[in-house]
Design a protein around this motif. Sequence first.
Motif, PDB file in Angstrom:
ATOM      1  N   ALA A 163      52.605  50.539  27.880  1.00  0.00           N
ATOM      2  CA  ALA A 163      51.941  49.175  27.314  1.00  0.00           C
ATOM      3  C   ALA A 163      50.684  49.022  27.607  1.00  0.00           C
ATOM      4  CB  ALA A 163      53.064  48.155  27.613  1.00  0.00           C
ATOM      5  N   PHE A 164      50.512  48.995  29.075  1.00  0.00           N
ATOM      6  CA  PHE A 164      49.054  48.918  29.566  1.00  0.00           C
ATOM      7  C   PHE A 164      47.935  49.745  29.050  1.00  0.00           C
ATOM      8  CE2 PHE A 164      45.827  49.002  32.710  1.00  0.00           C
ATOM      9  CZ  PHE A 164      45.361  47.810  32.868  1.00  0.00           C
ATOM     10  N   ARG A 165      48.414  51.000  29.039  1.00  0.00           N
ATOM     11  CA  ARG A 165      47.302  52.005  28.562  1.00  0.00           C
ATOM     12  C   ARG A 165      47.358  51.924  26.884  1.00  0.00           C
ATOM     13  NH1 ARG A 165      49.944  55.954  32.418  1.00  0.00           N
ATOM     14  NH2 ARG A 165      51.510  56.564  30.801  1.00  0.00           N
ATOM     15  N   ALA A 166      48.072  51.518  26.434  1.00  0.00           N
ATOM     16  CA  ALA A 166      48.044  51.373  24.967  1.00  0.00           C
ATOM     17  C   ALA A 166      47.317  49.854  24.636  1.00  0.00           C
ATOM     18  CB  ALA A 166      49.529  51.098  24.317  1.00  0.00           C
ATOM     19  N   GLY A 167      46.835  49.195  25.558  1.00  0.00           N
ATOM     20  CA  GLY A 167      46.316  47.925  25.249  1.00  0.00           C
ATOM     21  C   GLY A 167      47.172  46.800  24.954  1.00  0.00           C
ATOM     22  N   ASP A 168      48.521  47.011  25.047  1.00  0.00           N
ATOM     23  CA  ASP A 168      49.489  45.964  24.701  1.00  0.00           C
ATOM     24  C   ASP A 168      49.684  44.901  25.891  1.00  0.00           C
ATOM     25  OD1 ASP A 168      51.471  44.449  23.659  1.00  0.00           O
ATOM     26  OD2 ASP A 168      53.060  45.934  23.512  1.00  0.00           O
ATOM     27  N   HIS A 169      48.718  44.021  25.968  1.00  0.00           N
ATOM     28  CA  HIS A 169      48.673  43.213  27.245  1.00  0.00           C
ATOM     29  C   HIS A 169      49.663  42.261  27.042  1.00  0.00           C
ATOM     30  CE1 HIS A 169      44.047  44.038  27.566  1.00  0.00           C
ATOM     31  NE2 HIS A 169      44.888  45.230  27.937  1.00  0.00           N
ATOM     32  N   VAL A 170      50.359  41.770  25.798  1.00  0.00           N
ATOM     33  CA  VAL A 170      51.319  40.859  25.775  1.00  0.00           C
ATOM     34  C   VAL A 170      52.530  41.349  26.278  1.00  0.00           C
ATOM     35  CG1 VAL A 170      52.526  39.049  24.417  1.00  0.00           C
ATOM     36  CG2 VAL A 170      50.013  39.238  24.252  1.00  0.00           C
ATOM     37  N   GLY A 171      52.910  42.768  25.591  1.00  0.00           N
ATOM     38  CA  GLY A 171      54.020  43.343  25.871  1.00  0.00           C
ATOM     39  C   GLY A 171      54.075  43.657  27.154  1.00  0.00           C
ATOM     40  N   GLY A 226      48.235  40.988  37.111  1.00  0.00           N
ATOM     41  CA  GLY A 226      47.067  40.363  37.614  1.00  0.00           C
ATOM     42  C   GLY A 226      45.860  40.910  36.810  1.00  0.00           C
ATOM     43  N   ARG A 227      45.851  42.321  36.873  1.00  0.00           N
ATOM     44  CA  ARG A 227      44.707  42.846  36.078  1.00  0.00           C
ATOM     45  C   ARG A 227      44.760  42.710  34.662  1.00  0.00           C
ATOM     46  NH1 ARG A 227      45.576  48.873  39.134  1.00  0.00           N
ATOM     47  NH2 ARG A 227      44.442  48.162  40.987  1.00  0.00           N
ATOM     48  N   ILE A 228      45.695  42.350  34.070  1.00  0.00           N
ATOM     49  CA  ILE A 228      45.771  42.180  32.567  1.00  0.00           C
ATOM     50  C   ILE A 228      45.335  40.931  32.498  1.00  0.00           C
ATOM     51  CG2 ILE A 228      47.428  41.585  30.623  1.00  0.00           C
ATOM     52  CD1 ILE A 228      49.004  43.846  31.624  1.00  0.00           C
ATOM     53  N   GLY A 229      45.764  39.760  33.193  1.00  0.00           N
ATOM     54  CA  GLY A 229      45.055  38.453  33.414  1.00  0.00           C
ATOM     55  C   GLY A 229      43.573  38.479  33.386  1.00  0.00           C
ATOM     56  N   ASN A 230      43.096  39.506  34.170  1.00  0.00           N
ATOM     57  CA  ASN A 230      41.629  39.418  34.179  1.00  0.00           C
ATOM     58  C   ASN A 230      40.965  39.909  32.796  1.00  0.00           C
ATOM     59  OD1 ASN A 230      41.853  38.789  36.939  1.00  0.00           O
ATOM     60  ND2 ASN A 230      41.274  40.854  37.930  1.00  0.00           N
ATOM     61  N   LEU A 231      41.654  41.247  32.551  1.00  0.00           N
ATOM     62  CA  LEU A 231      41.118  41.733  31.308  1.00  0.00           C
ATOM     63  C   LEU A 231      41.180  40.929  30.045  1.00  0.00           C
ATOM     64  CD1 LEU A 231      42.829  45.191  31.561  1.00  0.00           C
ATOM     65  CD2 LEU A 231      40.375  44.779  31.579  1.00  0.00           C
ATOM     66  N   MET A 232      42.258  39.818  30.083  1.00  0.00           N
ATOM     67  CA  MET A 232      42.381  38.652  28.840  1.00  0.00           C
ATOM     68  C   MET A 232      41.389  37.532  29.400  1.00  0.00           C
ATOM     69  SD  MET A 232      46.574  38.876  28.615  1.00  0.00           S
ATOM     70  CE  MET A 232      46.566  37.451  27.516  1.00  0.00           C
ATOM     71  N   ARG A 233      40.651  37.572  30.326  1.00  0.00           N
ATOM     72  CA  ARG A 233      39.888  36.446  30.826  1.00  0.00           C
ATOM     73  C   ARG A 233      40.496  34.975  31.082  1.00  0.00           C
ATOM     74  NH1 ARG A 233      35.162  39.004  31.314  1.00  0.00           N
ATOM     75  NH2 ARG A 233      34.491  40.351  29.545  1.00  0.00           N
ATOM     76  N   ASP A 234      41.947  35.497  31.519  1.00  0.00           N
ATOM     77  CA  ASP A 234      42.933  34.222  31.544  1.00  0.00           C
ATOM     78  C   ASP A 234      43.092  34.175  32.999  1.00  0.00           C
ATOM     79  OD1 ASP A 234      44.867  32.063  31.567  1.00  0.00           O
ATOM     80  OD2 ASP A 234      45.524  32.944  29.598  1.00  0.00           O
ATOM     81  N   LEU A 285      47.062  41.871  53.363  1.00  0.00           N
ATOM     82  CA  LEU A 285      46.012  42.732  53.638  1.00  0.00           C
ATOM     83  C   LEU A 285      45.708  43.640  52.452  1.00  0.00           C
ATOM     84  CD1 LEU A 285      46.824  43.957  57.143  1.00  0.00           C
ATOM     85  CD2 LEU A 285      45.393  42.195  56.543  1.00  0.00           C
ATOM     86  N   ASP A 286      46.188  43.311  51.222  1.00  0.00           N
ATOM     87  CA  ASP A 286      45.787  43.893  50.083  1.00  0.00           C
ATOM     88  C   ASP A 286      44.613  43.418  49.550  1.00  0.00           C
ATOM     89  OD1 ASP A 286      45.416  44.199  46.935  1.00  0.00           O
ATOM     90  OD2 ASP A 286      47.216  45.316  47.059  1.00  0.00           O
ATOM     91  N   PRO A 287      43.424  44.349  49.650  1.00  0.00           N
ATOM     92  CA  PRO A 287      41.807  44.098  49.330  1.00  0.00           C
ATOM     93  C   PRO A 287      41.795  43.379  47.807  1.00  0.00           C
ATOM     94  CG  PRO A 287      42.056  46.447  49.498  1.00  0.00           C
ATOM     95  CD  PRO A 287      43.399  45.902  49.922  1.00  0.00           C
ATOM     96  N   GLU A 288      42.581  43.958  47.049  1.00  0.00           N
ATOM     97  CA  GLU A 288      42.165  43.691  45.702  1.00  0.00           C
ATOM     98  C   GLU A 288      42.903  42.124  45.270  1.00  0.00           C
ATOM     99  OE1 GLU A 288      42.830  45.224  41.101  1.00  0.00           O
ATOM    100  OE2 GLU A 288      43.833  46.172  42.582  1.00  0.00           O
ATOM    101  N   ALA A 289      44.048  42.132  45.643  1.00  0.00           N
ATOM    102  CA  ALA A 289      44.800  40.743  45.351  1.00  0.00           C
ATOM    103  C   ALA A 289      43.867  39.558  46.151  1.00  0.00           C
ATOM    104  CB  ALA A 289      46.172  40.838  46.052  1.00  0.00           C
ATOM    105  N   ALA A 290      43.566  39.871  47.406  1.00  0.00           N
ATOM    106  CA  ALA A 290      42.829  38.779  48.186  1.00  0.00           C
ATOM    107  C   ALA A 290      41.582  38.391  47.401  1.00  0.00           C
ATOM    108  CB  ALA A 290      42.533  39.153  49.568  1.00  0.00           C
ATOM    109  N   LEU A 291      40.533  39.560  47.007  1.00  0.00           N
ATOM    110  CA  LEU A 291      39.356  39.300  46.313  1.00  0.00           C
ATOM    111  C   LEU A 291      39.568  38.832  44.957  1.00  0.00           C
ATOM    112  CD1 LEU A 291      37.614  42.413  47.685  1.00  0.00           C
ATOM    113  CD2 LEU A 291      37.245  40.053  48.200  1.00  0.00           C
ATOM    114  N   GLN A 292      40.503  39.125  44.328  1.00  0.00           N
ATOM    115  CA  GLN A 292      40.915  38.647  42.953  1.00  0.00           C
ATOM    116  C   GLN A 292      40.987  37.075  43.153  1.00  0.00           C
ATOM    117  OE1 GLN A 292      39.841  40.100  40.143  1.00  0.00           O
ATOM    118  NE2 GLN A 292      39.578  42.029  40.815  1.00  0.00           N
ATOM    119  N   THR A 293      42.037  36.703  43.993  1.00  0.00           N
ATOM    120  CA  THR A 293      42.333  35.537  44.025  1.00  0.00           C
ATOM    121  C   THR A 293      41.318  34.629  44.425  1.00  0.00           C
ATOM    122  OG1 THR A 293      44.576  36.028  44.611  1.00  0.00           O
ATOM    123  CG2 THR A 293      44.044  33.999  45.247  1.00  0.00           C
TER     124      THR A 293
END
Length: 183
Positions: A96-104, A127-135, A152-160
């Motif tokens: 679903a993510f690869r197809a761009g079906d963010h809601v699904g 989280g990545r979908i929320g970023n892509l949706m700018r929500d 210690l997850d760098p992406e989660a800490a930085l995105q938050t």
Amino acid sequence: SDYKFFVPEEFNVSPTEQEFAATINQLLADRRFEAAVDLATAALGEISDGQGRALVRIMEALDKQRQDTMLASFAETVAARGLLPVESGIFRLRVAFRAGDHVGALAIADGILAVSNRNIEALRTGGRIGNLMRDDTVALRYWLPLAEISPLDPEAALQTARIHSRAARHADALPGVVRRLLA
């Protein structure tokens, strides 16, 4: 159109666990993905825990080859039979993510999290979908628990931290920045 499963006559649909795994492994090695899916689907009513690993191998092989239509159909069939709900959900999420079906994809992520609320891939993808949706609300719904589960997850800490900072909630952003600096 959707992939249709069939049972090839050459397959014994009631294989022993070892024969089943060996046949699936050989089909995957020969890149005969459709035949592997057909065999596994025919056997789903009789699958044991050991054979569940073979189902995951099929989904991994289809995912690696980006056989998304077949993967989605197979993973949905596995899930509909009540088998491997988290694993089949992860593969449906990826498709679903690869197809761009963010809601699904978010609905699938939520389904995975209902069964396994600490699933890192579902949280990260949400989280990545929320970023892509700018929500930011959607993004934080996934990034915050991921940052707590995996400090210690760098992406989660930085995105938050980034989302809180952009909203001028600097005190909320600070723990994420500190976690990232300490990583």
